[in-house]
Design an enzyme around this catalytic site. Structure first.
Site, PDB file in Angstrom:
ATOM      1  N   LYS A   9       0.829  -1.206   0.000  1.00  0.00           N
ATOM      2  CA  LYS A   9       0.000   0.000   0.000  1.00  0.00           C
ATOM      3  C   LYS A   9       0.870   1.265   0.000  1.00  0.00           C
ATOM      4  CE  LYS A   9      -3.938  -2.221   2.333  1.00  0.00           C
ATOM      5  NZ  LYS A   9      -4.908  -2.123   3.474  1.00  0.00           N
ATOM      6  N   TYR A  49     -12.088  -1.618  -3.835  1.00  0.00           N
ATOM      7  CA  TYR A  49     -12.629  -1.871  -2.488  1.00  0.00           C
ATOM      8  C   TYR A  49     -14.162  -1.775  -2.474  1.00  0.00           C
ATOM      9  CZ  TYR A  49      -8.268  -2.194   0.195  1.00  0.00           C
ATOM     10  OH  TYR A  49      -7.079  -2.614   0.756  1.00  0.00           O
ATOM     11  N   ASN A 112      -1.899   0.093   6.858  1.00  0.00           N
ATOM     12  CA  ASN A 112      -1.357  -1.170   7.379  1.00  0.00           C
ATOM     13  C   ASN A 112      -0.505  -1.926   6.354  1.00  0.00           C
ATOM     14  OD1 ASN A 112      -3.416  -1.990   5.755  1.00  0.00           O
ATOM     15  ND2 ASN A 112      -4.608  -3.022   7.349  1.00  0.00           N
ATOM     16  N   HIS A 115      -2.022  -5.532   1.461  1.00  0.00           N
ATOM     17  CA  HIS A 115      -3.333  -6.147   1.195  1.00  0.00           C
ATOM     18  C   HIS A 115      -3.125  -7.584   0.729  1.00  0.00           C
ATOM     19  CE1 HIS A 115      -7.352  -6.860  -0.468  1.00  0.00           C
ATOM     20  NE2 HIS A 115      -6.719  -7.444  -1.466  1.00  0.00           N
ATOM     21  N   GLU A 126      -9.967  -9.742  -7.826  1.00  0.00           N
ATOM     22  CA  GLU A 126      -8.863  -8.799  -7.624  1.00  0.00           C
ATOM     23  C   GLU A 126      -7.708  -8.993  -8.618  1.00  0.00           C
ATOM     24  OE1 GLU A 126      -7.840  -9.194  -3.466  1.00  0.00           O
ATOM     25  OE2 GLU A 126      -9.684  -8.187  -2.828  1.00  0.00           O
TER      26      GLU A 126
HETATM   27  N1  UDP Z   1      -9.665  -0.495   7.411  1.00  0.00           N
HETATM   28  C1  UDP Z   1      -9.799   0.694   8.100  1.00  0.00           C
HETATM   29  N2  UDP Z   1     -10.601   0.725   9.232  1.00  0.00           N
HETATM   30  C2  UDP Z   1     -11.242  -0.381   9.689  1.00  0.00           C
HETATM   31  C3  UDP Z   1     -11.108  -1.583   8.985  1.00  0.00           C
HETATM   32  C4  UDP Z   1     -10.313  -1.610   7.839  1.00  0.00           C
HETATM   33  O1  UDP Z   1      -9.242   1.723   7.713  1.00  0.00           O
HETATM   34  O2  UDP Z   1     -11.942  -0.300  10.715  1.00  0.00           O
HETATM   35  C5  UDP Z   1      -8.840  -0.524   6.185  1.00  0.00           C
HETATM   36  C6  UDP Z   1      -7.506  -1.248   6.346  1.00  0.00           C
HETATM   37  O3  UDP Z   1      -6.554  -0.593   5.492  1.00  0.00           O
HETATM   38  C7  UDP Z   1      -7.850  -2.628   5.825  1.00  0.00           C
HETATM   39  C8  UDP Z   1      -8.802  -2.297   4.675  1.00  0.00           C
HETATM   40  O4  UDP Z   1      -9.565  -1.205   5.183  1.00  0.00           O
HETATM   41  O5  UDP Z   1      -6.694  -3.325   5.400  1.00  0.00           O
HETATM   42  C9  UDP Z   1      -9.733  -3.404   4.260  1.00  0.00           C
HETATM   43  O6  UDP Z   1     -10.388  -3.903   5.414  1.00  0.00           O
HETATM   44  P1  UDP Z   1     -10.536  -5.463   5.643  1.00  0.00           P
HETATM   45  O7  UDP Z   1     -11.511  -5.653   6.757  1.00  0.00           O
HETATM   46  O8  UDP Z   1     -10.828  -6.148   4.344  1.00  0.00           O
HETATM   47  O9  UDP Z   1      -9.083  -5.879   6.196  1.00  0.00           O
HETATM   48  P2  UDP Z   1      -7.930  -6.765   5.524  1.00  0.00           P
HETATM   49  O10 UDP Z   1      -8.573  -7.841   4.699  1.00  0.00           O
HETATM   50  O11 UDP Z   1      -7.078  -5.827   4.714  1.00  0.00           O
HETATM   51  O12 UDP Z   1      -7.162  -7.333   6.703  1.00  0.00           O
HETATM   52 MG    MG Z   2      -9.966  -7.611   3.200  1.00  0.00          MG
END
Ligand code: UDP
Ligand code: MG
Length: 137
Positions: A9, A49, A112, A115, A126
């Site tokens: 990211k 997303y 974070n 992805h 994706e």
């Molecule tokens: N994210 C965020 N706030 C939240 C949850 C997710 O900003 O409360 C962001 C974070 O960058 C995350 C992305 O949205 O990686 C997608 O969320 P997901 O629940 O799919 O998490 P991932 O699969 O990336 O672990």
């Molecule tokens: Mg996810």
């Protein structure tokens, strides 16, 4: 054999950890079968997303994902989806196990660093979002 899509990211490309992330995937026996550095528009980030469109973090997340370059990669291997998710660690770096990418390289729930597709259905959406069949070798 399974395929998954991973992204370094914008915070990760800014922190110069592209190689660190790729090294972890390769060291786990996974193969990078397609790779490129691109900058997403806001609309492209929103499309990627789209599954999160009703979530409160959708607008902020898609601003973040379009703020700078990302490195997108298709990855292949046995159990690749779960392996990449394990190497990534929990979504919130504060909850991620030591030794995972998010624990070691990230500090922020949104920013974070990485992805990874969460299911075969997600991977099937994706991977072609970024790569044509001819670009996956
Ligand atoms: N994210 C965020 N706030 C939240 C949850 C997710 O900003 O409360 C962001 C974070 O960058 C995350 C992305 O949205 O990686 C997608 O969320 P997901 O629940 O799919 O998490 P991932 O699969 O990336 O672990
Ligand atoms: Mg996810």
């Amino acid at each position: 054999m399974q395929r998954t899509l991973s992204i370094v990211k914008p915070d990760g490309t800014a922190k110069n950890v592209i190689g660190d992330v790729i090294k972890r995937f390769e060291s786990a026996g996974l193969k990078i079968i397609a790779l490129k550095r691109i900058k997403l528009s806001k609309e492209e980030a929103k499309g990627f997303y789209i599954v999160h469109k009703a979530r409160p973090f959708y607008d902020s997340l898609t601003d973040f994902m379009s703020e700078g370059p990302v490195v997108v990669m298709a990855i292949e291997g046995d159990d690749a989806i779960a392996k990449v998710r394990d190497l990534m660690g929990a979504t919130n770096p504060k909850d991620a196990k030591p030794g995972t990418i998010r624990a070691d390289l990230a500090t922020d729930l949104e920013r974070n660093t990485v992805h990874g597709s969460d299911s075969p259905e997600s991977a099937a959406f994706e991977i072609p979002y970024f790569f044509s069949a001819l670009e996956i070798i």
